[in-house]
Structure formats: structure tokens, C-alpha cells
Scaffold this motif. Structure first.
Motif, PDB file in Angstrom:
ATOM      1  N   GLY A  85       0.818  -1.096   0.022  1.00 56.63           N
ATOM      2  CA  GLY A  85      -0.055  -0.014  -0.163  1.00 56.63           C
ATOM      3  C   GLY A  85       0.921   1.265  -0.112  1.00 56.63           C
ATOM      4  N   ALA A  86       2.036   1.111   0.192  1.00 57.70           N
ATOM      5  CA  ALA A  86       3.092   2.371   0.205  1.00 57.70           C
ATOM      6  C   ALA A  86       3.547   2.647  -1.078  1.00 57.70           C
ATOM      7  CB  ALA A  86       3.964   2.034   1.461  1.00 57.70           C
ATOM      8  N   LEU A  87       3.486   1.701  -2.073  1.00 55.87           N
ATOM      9  CA  LEU A  87       3.854   2.028  -3.323  1.00 55.87           C
ATOM     10  C   LEU A  87       3.552   3.204  -3.739  1.00 55.87           C
ATOM     11  CD1 LEU A  87       3.776  -1.789  -4.576  1.00 55.87           C
ATOM     12  CD2 LEU A  87       5.796  -0.388  -4.059  1.00 55.87           C
ATOM     13  N   LYS A  88       4.342   3.948  -4.555  1.00 53.70           N
ATOM     14  CA  LYS A  88       3.778   5.121  -5.321  1.00 53.70           C
ATOM     15  C   LYS A  88       3.834   5.152  -6.943  1.00 53.70           C
ATOM     16  CE  LYS A  88       5.349   8.085  -1.494  1.00 53.70           C
ATOM     17  NZ  LYS A  88       6.126   9.361  -1.004  1.00 53.70           N
ATOM     18  N   PRO A  89       3.060   5.705  -7.727  1.00 58.68           N
ATOM     19  CA  PRO A  89       2.887   5.878  -9.049  1.00 58.68           C
ATOM     20  C   PRO A  89       4.096   6.332  -9.680  1.00 58.68           C
ATOM     21  CG  PRO A  89       1.060   6.750  -8.026  1.00 58.68           C
ATOM     22  CD  PRO A  89       1.893   6.578  -6.932  1.00 58.68           C
ATOM     23  N   ASP A  90       5.020   6.878  -8.838  1.00 58.10           N
ATOM     24  CA  ASP A  90       6.174   7.684  -9.281  1.00 58.10           C
ATOM     25  C   ASP A  90       7.251   6.464  -9.947  1.00 58.10           C
ATOM     26  OD1 ASP A  90       5.666  10.023  -8.460  1.00 58.10           O
ATOM     27  OD2 ASP A  90       7.180  10.057  -6.806  1.00 58.10           O
ATOM     28  N   LEU A  91       7.044   5.037  -9.548  1.00 57.14           N
ATOM     29  CA  LEU A  91       7.650   4.115 -10.107  1.00 57.14           C
ATOM     30  C   LEU A  91       7.603   3.784 -11.669  1.00 57.14           C
ATOM     31  CD1 LEU A  91       6.904   1.306  -7.262  1.00 57.14           C
ATOM     32  CD2 LEU A  91       9.195   2.487  -8.121  1.00 57.14           C
ATOM     33  N   VAL A  92       6.283   4.291 -12.075  1.00 59.06           N
ATOM     34  CA  VAL A  92       5.914   4.201 -13.658  1.00 59.06           C
ATOM     35  C   VAL A  92       5.809   5.325 -14.257  1.00 59.06           C
ATOM     36  CG1 VAL A  92       5.233   1.791 -13.398  1.00 59.06           C
ATOM     37  CG2 VAL A  92       3.543   3.670 -12.987  1.00 59.06           C
ATOM     38  N   ASP A  93       6.403   6.414 -13.532  1.00 56.02           N
ATOM     39  CA  ASP A  93       6.236   8.086 -14.258  1.00 56.02           C
ATOM     40  C   ASP A  93       7.629   8.019 -14.621  1.00 56.02           C
ATOM     41  OD1 ASP A  93       5.307  10.608 -14.591  1.00 56.02           O
ATOM     42  OD2 ASP A  93       7.095  10.913 -13.510  1.00 56.02           O
ATOM     43  N   ALA A  94       7.763   8.480 -16.149  1.00 50.28           N
ATOM     44  CA  ALA A  94       9.089   8.314 -16.798  1.00 50.28           C
ATOM     45  C   ALA A  94      10.177   9.448 -16.030  1.00 50.28           C
ATOM     46  CB  ALA A  94       8.750   9.025 -17.956  1.00 50.28           C
ATOM     47  N   CYS A  95       9.614  10.591 -15.859  1.00 52.13           N
ATOM     48  CA  CYS A  95      10.467  11.506 -14.948  1.00 52.13           C
ATOM     49  C   CYS A  95      10.893  11.083 -13.629  1.00 52.13           C
ATOM     50  CB  CYS A  95      10.080  13.023 -15.031  1.00 52.13           C
ATOM     51  SG  CYS A  95      11.221  14.305 -14.600  1.00 52.13           S
ATOM     52  N   ALA A  96      10.013  10.884 -12.745  1.00 57.13           N
ATOM     53  CA  ALA A  96      10.100  10.383 -11.353  1.00 57.13           C
ATOM     54  C   ALA A  96      11.041   9.193 -11.041  1.00 57.13           C
ATOM     55  CB  ALA A  96       8.983  10.315 -10.645  1.00 57.13           C
ATOM     56  N   ASN A  97      10.865   8.165 -12.164  1.00 59.75           N
ATOM     57  CA  ASN A  97      11.718   6.974 -12.064  1.00 59.75           C
ATOM     58  C   ASN A  97      13.042   7.227 -12.671  1.00 59.75           C
ATOM     59  OD1 ASN A  97      12.613   4.461 -13.839  1.00 59.75           O
ATOM     60  ND2 ASN A  97      11.031   3.682 -12.538  1.00 59.75           N
ATOM     61  N   LEU A  98      13.074   7.962 -13.617  1.00 61.95           N
ATOM     62  CA  LEU A  98      14.715   8.534 -14.068  1.00 61.95           C
ATOM     63  C   LEU A  98      15.342   9.079 -13.008  1.00 61.95           C
ATOM     64  CD1 LEU A  98      16.528   8.229 -16.442  1.00 61.95           C
ATOM     65  CD2 LEU A  98      15.822  10.519 -17.117  1.00 61.95           C
ATOM     66  N   ARG A  99      14.655  10.123 -12.405  1.00 63.59           N
ATOM     67  CA  ARG A  99      15.158  10.924 -11.313  1.00 63.59           C
ATOM     68  C   ARG A  99      15.548   9.971  -9.903  1.00 63.59           C
ATOM     69  NH1 ARG A  99      11.540  14.147 -10.537  1.00 63.59           N
ATOM     70  NH2 ARG A  99      10.149  12.930  -8.766  1.00 63.59           N
TER      71      ARG A  99
END
Length: 213
Positions: A85-99
């Protein structure tokens, strides 16, 4: 190939753009929704998600049971996460994942570079990069879980903090305590790993003399 504009906007500034490109080409994916699931040495076949929501559902289904890598950098999805439940959509966002991915890879790269004695030169850089990629893919370097291993800077900061705490007010810490070197070349942990451990580090070449002046 990762878009140059995306690298400029999102990648960790401590890595050269050329290194970021090589990193993603060697260990990542051009698809921000790419999810890789492994159970031990075996790759688990999973349906390719077509939406961020489907990708996150796939991660949640496998996290905790299998090793899950996500996105452009194939970031370790379970790192620092105690529950799905603590997982964030950042994992599959191109910019956030690259960062996130480049920041973590930069740490891995510094750990490997420090282990070799911070050599310089193109030959040394190529060897360090290769070992950093292997460490990223396996999660281990010299028998230690590399993502949780303190970087040289973190080790130095922790050593300084411990030294300051142990010295009485008014004392000169540099005169009473020696701060250990950041790089630890011990291979004890690697030797203690099971023989069939696929993440066991092999024999490495000492590059400390390369580029020395």
C-alpha cells in the motif's frame, strides 16, 4: 534511447548525461511501464501493462514475494517499502523513475569507484561502469546488498558524527580519533555467500594504479 530533454530535466545531476544514456541502455528500458518480475534466478512471465494503473497493480501483486523492477531505470520497486500500500505511482512515471533510478545508480557507481580506489582514465571508468551495472542488476556488490550499503559520503558523515559524539567538549576530534577510510576492500562477506549464489562477486582487477601520476 532516452530523450536528451528528459535526461536534462529529470536525471540526477551528479551523473553525466552520457553515463545516464549508457545506464538506461544497459540496465533499463525505453518503456516507462516496463515491469520485470524474478523469482530467484527465474524470470516470471507477466502480462505487459498498458496503463500506469495496470503497472502498479502488477507491482503490488508481486511485491514481497518476488523481486520486482520497474520503469525506465528498472528501479527496485520494493526498496524501502514495508507494504504494498505504500507503493507510489512514481515508479512508472518516466521523469520520477529516471530521477530516483539515476540517483540510486549514482550511489552504486560511487561505491564501486571507491572500492577500486577512485581510479581515473577511460579504461578505469569502463570497468567501474561495468561492475556498477552488474551490481545494479543483481542488487549485490562484493557480497553486500548494494542498495542498502552506505555510500562513501554517508560513511564519512556517519564517522564524523560518531567522532563528534565521542569527543568531550573542547577536544580536537582530529587529534584523538582516526576516521576510517571510506572504501572497504574486505571480501569476507562475498566468501561467506553460498557457492550457488548468482549474485556472488567474482575476482576483480585492481585499477588503483590506472591513471596514477
Amino acid at each position: 534511447m532516452v530523450d536528451a530533454a528528459l535526461i536534462k530535466e529529470c536525471a540526477d545531476p551528479s551523473l553525466k548525461p552520457a553515463i545516464v544514456e549508457k545506464f538506461v541502455a544497459a540496465a533499463g528500458s525505453e518503456d516507462p511501464l516496463a515491469i520485470t518480475v524474478r523469482a530467484g534466478n527465474r524470470v516470471v512471465l507477466v502480462p505487459r501493462p498498458t496503463t500506469p494503473e495496470a503497472a502498479m497493480d502488477l507491482i503490488r501483486e508481486n511485491i514481497g514475494r518476488n523481486v520486482v523492477r520497474a520503469g525506465i531505470t528498472q528501479y527496485p520497486a520494493g526498496l524501502g517499502v514495508l507494504e504494498a500500500g505504500a507503493l507510489k505511482p512514481d515508479l512508472v512515471d518516466a521523469c520520477a523513475n529516471l530521477r530516483m533510478g539515476t540517483a540510486l545508480f549514482a550511489k552504486v557507481y560511487r561505491i564501486v569507484l571507491s572500492w577500486y580506489g577512485n581510479p581515473t582514465g577511460k579504461q578505469a571508468e569502463a570497468q567501474v561502469f561495468e561492475d556498477a551495472i552488474l551490481a545494479w542488476q543483481s542488487g549485490y556488490f562484493e557480497g553486500k546488498a548494494v542498495f542498502r550499503t552506505p555510500s562513501p559520503e554517508e560513511k564519512q558523515a556517519n564517522s564524523s558524527a560518531d567522532t563528534a559524539a565521542d569527543v568531550a567538549p573542547g577536544e580536537d576530534a582530529t587529534k584523538t580519533t582516526e576516521i576510517p577510510e571510506a572504501d572497504d576492500r574486505s571480501e569476507t562477506a562475498a566468501r561467506e555467500q553460498p557457492v550457488d549464489d548468482p549474485n556472488k562477486a567474482g575476482i576483480r582487477v585492481d585499477l588503483s594504479t590506472i591513471g596514477a601520476r
